[in-house]
Scaffold this motif. Structure first.
Motif, short mmCIF file in Angstrom:
data_model
loop_
_atom_site.label_atom_id
_atom_site.label_comp_id
_atom_site.label_asym_id
_atom_site.label_seq_id
_atom_site.Cartn_x
_atom_site.Cartn_y
_atom_site.Cartn_z
N GLY A 11 0.79 -1.21 0.00
CA GLY A 11 0.00 0.00 0.00
C GLY A 11 0.83 1.27 0.00
O GLY A 11 0.53 2.21 0.73
N VAL A 12 1.85 1.30 -0.85
CA VAL A 12 2.81 2.41 -0.81
C VAL A 12 2.17 3.75 -1.18
O VAL A 12 2.59 4.80 -0.70
CB VAL A 12 4.02 2.13 -1.73
N TRP A 15 0.81 5.55 1.86
CA TRP A 15 1.78 5.86 2.92
C TRP A 15 1.62 7.32 3.35
O TRP A 15 1.29 8.17 2.53
CB TRP A 15 3.19 5.62 2.37
N PRO A 16 1.76 7.67 4.63
CA PRO A 16 2.24 6.85 5.75
C PRO A 16 1.15 6.13 6.53
O PRO A 16 1.43 5.51 7.56
CB PRO A 16 2.92 7.89 6.64
N ALA A 17 -0.11 6.20 6.05
CA ALA A 17 -1.19 5.54 6.79
C ALA A 17 -0.96 4.03 6.88
O ALA A 17 -1.42 3.38 7.82
CB ALA A 17 -2.54 5.81 6.11
N ALA A 19 1.94 2.51 7.29
CA ALA A 19 3.22 2.19 7.93
C ALA A 19 3.06 1.06 8.94
O ALA A 19 3.99 0.26 9.13
CB ALA A 19 3.78 3.44 8.62
N GLU A 20 1.91 0.97 9.60
CA GLU A 20 1.73 -0.03 10.65
C GLU A 20 0.71 -1.10 10.31
O GLU A 20 0.70 -2.16 10.93
CB GLU A 20 1.29 0.67 11.95
N VAL A 21 -0.16 -0.85 9.35
CA VAL A 21 -1.19 -1.84 8.99
C VAL A 21 -1.29 -1.93 7.47
O VAL A 21 -0.98 -0.97 6.76
CB VAL A 21 -2.58 -1.45 9.55
N PRO A 22 -1.72 -3.08 6.94
CA PRO A 22 -1.94 -3.16 5.49
C PRO A 22 -3.14 -2.29 5.10
O PRO A 22 -4.03 -2.05 5.92
CB PRO A 22 -2.24 -4.66 5.27
N LYS A 23 -3.14 -1.84 3.87
CA LYS A 23 -4.18 -0.90 3.44
C LYS A 23 -5.60 -1.40 3.68
O LYS A 23 -6.47 -0.62 4.09
CB LYS A 23 -3.97 -0.54 1.97
N PRO A 24 -5.90 -2.70 3.44
CA PRO A 24 -7.27 -3.15 3.68
C PRO A 24 -7.72 -3.03 5.14
O PRO A 24 -8.92 -3.13 5.42
CB PRO A 24 -7.23 -4.62 3.25
N THR A 212 -5.15 5.68 -2.81
CA THR A 212 -4.38 6.66 -2.05
C THR A 212 -5.06 6.95 -0.71
O THR A 212 -6.21 6.54 -0.47
CB THR A 212 -4.26 7.98 -2.83
N GLN A 213 -4.36 7.70 0.14
CA GLN A 213 -4.96 8.09 1.41
C GLN A 213 -6.20 8.95 1.19
O GLN A 213 -7.17 8.86 1.95
CB GLN A 213 -3.94 8.84 2.27
N LYS A 214 -6.21 9.78 0.15
CA LYS A 214 -7.40 10.58 -0.14
C LYS A 214 -8.59 9.68 -0.48
O LYS A 214 -9.72 9.94 -0.07
CB LYS A 214 -7.15 11.55 -1.29
#
Length: 235
Positions: A11-12, A15-17, A19-24, A212-214
């Motif tokens: 989930g690059v 990033w940085p959301a 950093a600690e968990v996979p995107k799903p 993306t984070q958005k």
């Protein structure tokens, strides 16, 4: 029938959301995005899941006690750097002869029952759900003299169809064209297409991926509505 969900990437782009968990596992409303993906199937009576995890797979394992009691969920660590085809291949011994598959970061009001009927009806090896391309840019309409006649803000391009996930596969035919280093998108699907074995299921309702984070933030806002748009079955 089981659902194989690909949820092992890094989930690059989010990033940085991530950093600690996979995107799903990012929160959409009051639940992880993965929960919403699984619930699309559960609403059609398909509640048996195989999660092809990898990056930060422990976060998915840790959520195990929060799945509804009537869902059967297997979490498989398919490796942090494995490509999508390799993740599918690593889980083939856990699915039946015919199975659903999708990504862990895209939701839509897909009619799963109609998708299954489409797959059964064409007799091919695989079905991919396709949706019109949502443009990230506004477009200009011009006449024959090069004069601008209209502006269209981020239109949906109905003449261009894209892969929205929500697949169905026949296991034996899929395994014949997959290997541990293959990509589902770049290798397996084109190979099936070249063999006249890949068909589409067209979806014209709501669909959105969280690249993306958005995108995650947009889905989070939609999830907080009384009726999120992916919960009502579309066409």
């Amino acid at each position: 029938m089981r659902v194989l969900i690909l949820c092992g990437g890094r989930g690059v782009r989010a990033w940085p959301a991530t950093a600690e968990v996979p995107k799903p596992m990012l929160q959409v409303g009051d639940r992880p995005m993965l929960y919403h993906v699984m619930d699309i199937y559960a609403r059609h009576g398909v509640r048996d899941f195989v999660l092809a995890a990898g990056y930060r797979y422990q976060a998915i394992e840790a959520y195990r006690s929060n799945w509804p009691s009537d869902w059967k969920v297997d979490v498989v660590d398919t490796g942090e750097d494995t490509d999508t085809g390799g993740r599918v291949l690593a889980c083939l011994d856990r699915v039946g002869e015919t199975f659903h598959a999708t990504y862990g970061d895209g939701v839509g009001n897909i009619d799963i029952t109609a998708l299954a009927a489409r797959h059964e009806g064409h007799g091919g090896a695989a079905t991919v759900t396709v949706v019109p391309l949502p443009s990230q840019y506004g477009t200009l309409v011009i006449d024959d003299d090069g004069r601008v006649t209209d502006f269209r803000e981020k239109p949906v391009l109905h003449d261009h169809l894209i892969n929205a996930g929500f697949f169905m596969f026949n296991r034996d035919k899929l395994s014949a064209c997959a290997d541990a280093g293959s990509s589902l998108e770049r290798d397996i699907l084109p190979t099936l297409g070249s063999r006249d074995a890949l068909f589409v299921y067209r979806h014209d309702g709501f669909w959105k991926s969280a690249d993306t984070q958005k995108d995650v933030s947009d889905l989070d806002a939609l999830a907080r509505r009384e009726d999120p748009p992916w919960q009502a079955t579309g066409s």
